[in-house]
Write an enzyme that holds these catalytic residues in place. Structure first.
Site, PDB file in Angstrom:
ATOM      1  N   LYS A 124       0.836  -1.202   0.000  1.00 28.11           N
ATOM      2  CA  LYS A 124       0.000   0.000   0.000  1.00 28.11           C
ATOM      3  C   LYS A 124       0.869   1.250   0.000  1.00 28.11           C
ATOM      4  CE  LYS A 124      -2.648   1.130   3.690  1.00 28.11           C
ATOM      5  NZ  LYS A 124      -2.727   2.542   4.120  1.00 28.11           N
ATOM      6  N   SER A 178       5.110  10.603   9.815  1.00 31.47           N
ATOM      7  CA  SER A 178       6.092  10.750   8.738  1.00 31.47           C
ATOM      8  C   SER A 178       5.419  11.165   7.428  1.00 31.47           C
ATOM      9  CB  SER A 178       6.833   9.431   8.525  1.00 31.47           C
ATOM     10  OG  SER A 178       5.950   8.429   8.052  1.00 31.47           O
ATOM     11  N   ASP A 224       2.742   0.316  12.134  1.00 29.96           N
ATOM     12  CA  ASP A 224       1.686  -0.538  11.594  1.00 29.96           C
ATOM     13  C   ASP A 224       1.790  -1.981  12.066  1.00 29.96           C
ATOM     14  OD1 ASP A 224       0.525   1.574  10.311  1.00 29.96           O
ATOM     15  OD2 ASP A 224       1.314   1.105   8.325  1.00 29.96           O
ATOM     16  N   LYS A 253      -3.410   6.993  14.297  1.00 33.47           N
ATOM     17  CA  LYS A 253      -3.703   6.284  13.049  1.00 33.47           C
ATOM     18  C   LYS A 253      -5.207   6.346  12.788  1.00 33.47           C
ATOM     19  CE  LYS A 253       0.472   5.007  11.940  1.00 33.47           C
ATOM     20  NZ  LYS A 253       1.059   5.292  10.614  1.00 33.47           N
ATOM     21  N   GLY A 277      -5.535   8.528   5.106  1.00 36.65           N
ATOM     22  CA  GLY A 277      -4.699   9.592   5.647  1.00 36.65           C
ATOM     23  C   GLY A 277      -3.527   9.916   4.747  1.00 36.65           C
ATOM     24  N   ARG A 280      -8.192  13.303  12.339  1.00 41.78           N
ATOM     25  CA  ARG A 280      -6.753  13.022  12.362  1.00 41.78           C
ATOM     26  C   ARG A 280      -5.958  14.318  12.204  1.00 41.78           C
ATOM     27  NH1 ARG A 280      -5.529   7.712   8.789  1.00 41.78           N
ATOM     28  NH2 ARG A 280      -3.480   8.029   9.725  1.00 41.78           N
ATOM     29  N   SER A 290       8.624   6.622  12.331  1.00 47.19           N
ATOM     30  CA  SER A 290       8.289   5.923  11.088  1.00 47.19           C
ATOM     31  C   SER A 290       9.260   6.267   9.961  1.00 47.19           C
ATOM     32  CB  SER A 290       6.853   6.258  10.660  1.00 47.19           C
ATOM     33  OG  SER A 290       5.943   6.046  11.709  1.00 47.19           O
TER      34      SER A 290
END
Length: 425
Positions: free
Chosen positions: A20, A164, A309, A336, A90, A118, A191
């Site tokens: 992804k 990030s 993640d 997240k 996002g 977010r 990240s």
């Protein structure tokens, strides 16, 4: 939609889905190039959001079974004729906010209820310092976001501790300005591997960014560059593969996962974590094949700074391991799709596991998982992690199961192919 999970083991060979992270970046940079073919892209809800946003900004994109053909805007995105709806993505929101700053007009970006909560203020603050008018309509740093283009280079700083994606967004947009940019990172850059992935794609597209390492990381971005990404093949996704590998590890099964070649992805760390926890795992890097056999797991300490993640997957491994696992340096995991630390703490507690939640930690003592009615939090990674937990516990039902479409649309079919007893209800 709900998914029912019964006690089950897994066995067999499957292909990891395409990445992804790489797909998002390839779409965005291809849209800013002239003409590009992207092979083996991930076609999921999130990446389709990036395709729609790129089209709104002037790119023409044709989708085929195993590739997409992008006719880009050659560095000059158009002013959209409507609001850009990023749905739940996002990455799309942050990347296309920065790309919108390259237009000569106004762009409005929004998304679903999760997206509208977010944070984006660090990115908006930097864009305003770079000659752009960018603001949240509610004044809280969240979407809807309004961007009036006019991006120029400057010397500026951004907080690296939240996402990030802010940094990646700026790195993608700033080479196309008429003035050079120096972007310094304040604090720890969380990240970091995702920024490395961005840099890899930028370099493949023919642009140059210099990195100065030290107490403060600086990105020096020359102006008046062009992207010329012609062709790109998306590698397999280690984030998605983590659920397949973990399913074998916690059920004492053997699984082979293909299409896992070395790349800049930070979530490659799942291989080391599983080995550290006692699983028997081998990775043939040349052929992109990982094979794992579950063999009784033991606790570990996991630093989530670079690989947020993986936290839901590691949390489930910890629940099945002997001893107490600490997932640390993880506050950014709260920002997240949902607060993943809190979500995993609550759901694993429902399953009978002792979990202590700290501001930047989960402390998980392994035990006997029991079946439960669980909330998936509309979060693809929470749902996939809880599904593999349900394979140990049995008699488990998870709601909002449709959210797996965000990153792994055929997740449940893949698990069934391996022998997992999962049914959508």
């Amino acid at each position: 939609m709900k998914v029912s999970v019964s006690t089950s083991k897994v066995n067999g060979e499957v292909f990891a889905p395409p990445s992804k992270s790489y797909t998002h970046r390839a779409i965005t940079i291809a849209a800013l190039s002239d003409d590009c073919v992207i092979h083996r892209p991930l076609m999921s809800a999130d990446t389709l959001a990036s395709i729609r946003a790129a089209e709104a900004l002037g790119a023409s994109i044709e989708k085929y079974e195993d590739r997409i053909h992008v006719k880009g805007v050659n560095g000059k995105p158009h002013v959209p004729n409507n609001i850009i709806d990023v749905a739940n993505s996002g990455t799309t929101l942050r990347f296309m906010t920065a790309v919108s700053a390259l237009t000569n007009g106004v762009t409005v970006l929004t998304g679903d209820s999760s997206i509208r909560n977010r944070p984006n203020q660090p990115l908006l603050d930097v864009l305003n310092k770079l000659g752009v008018e960018a603001y949240s309509t509610r004044g809280n740093g969240c979407a809807p976001i309004v961007v009036r283009g006019g991006l120029k280079g400057a010397i500026t700083t951004i907080d690296g501790s939240i996402s990030s994606q802010f940094i990646s967004a700026l790195l993608i947009a700033c080479p196309l300005t008429t003035q050079s940019t120096t972007l310094s990172i304040k604090g720890e850059m969380k990240s970091r591997p995702y920024v490395d992935v961005t840099m890899e794609l930028i370099e493949q597209a023919g642009a140059e960014i210099l990195v100065e390492e030290g107490n403060t990381i600086k990105f020096i971005i020359p102006a008046n560059q062009k992207y010329n990404l012609k062709e790109y093949t998306v590698p397999g996704d280690f984030s998605s593969a983590s659920y397949l590998l973990a399913a074998a590890a916690i059920t004492g099964s053997t699984v082979t996962v293909k299409n896992l070649f070395p790349s800049k992805q930070g979530d490659i760390e799942i291989i080391d974590v599983l080995e550290r926890m006692g699983a028997k795992i081998s990775w043939d890097k040349e052929n992109g094949i990982a094979q794992i056999t579950g063999n009784g797991l033991k606790a570990t300490i996991f630093d989530a700074g670079a690989t947020p993640d993986l936290v839901p997957t590691i949390a489930v491994l910890a629940a099945c391991a002997e001893g107490t696992t600490v997932i640390e340096n993880a506050e950014h995991v709260r920002y997240k799709e949902t607060d993943r630390l809190h979500a995993m703490a609550l759901e694993l507690t429902k399953m009978g596991i002792a979990v202590k939640e700290e501001p930047d930690q989960l402390i998980i003592t392994g035990g006997k998982l029991r079946g439960a009615e669980l909330h998936g939090w509309h979060d693809h990674r929470i749902i996939m992690a809880l599904t593999i937990a349900g394979m140990v516990a049995g008699d488990t039902v998870i709601d909002t199961a449709e959210a797996v479409d965000i990153s792994f649309p055929n997740f449940f079919d893949t698990m069934k192919e391996l022998g997992a007893e999962v049914e959508l209800i």
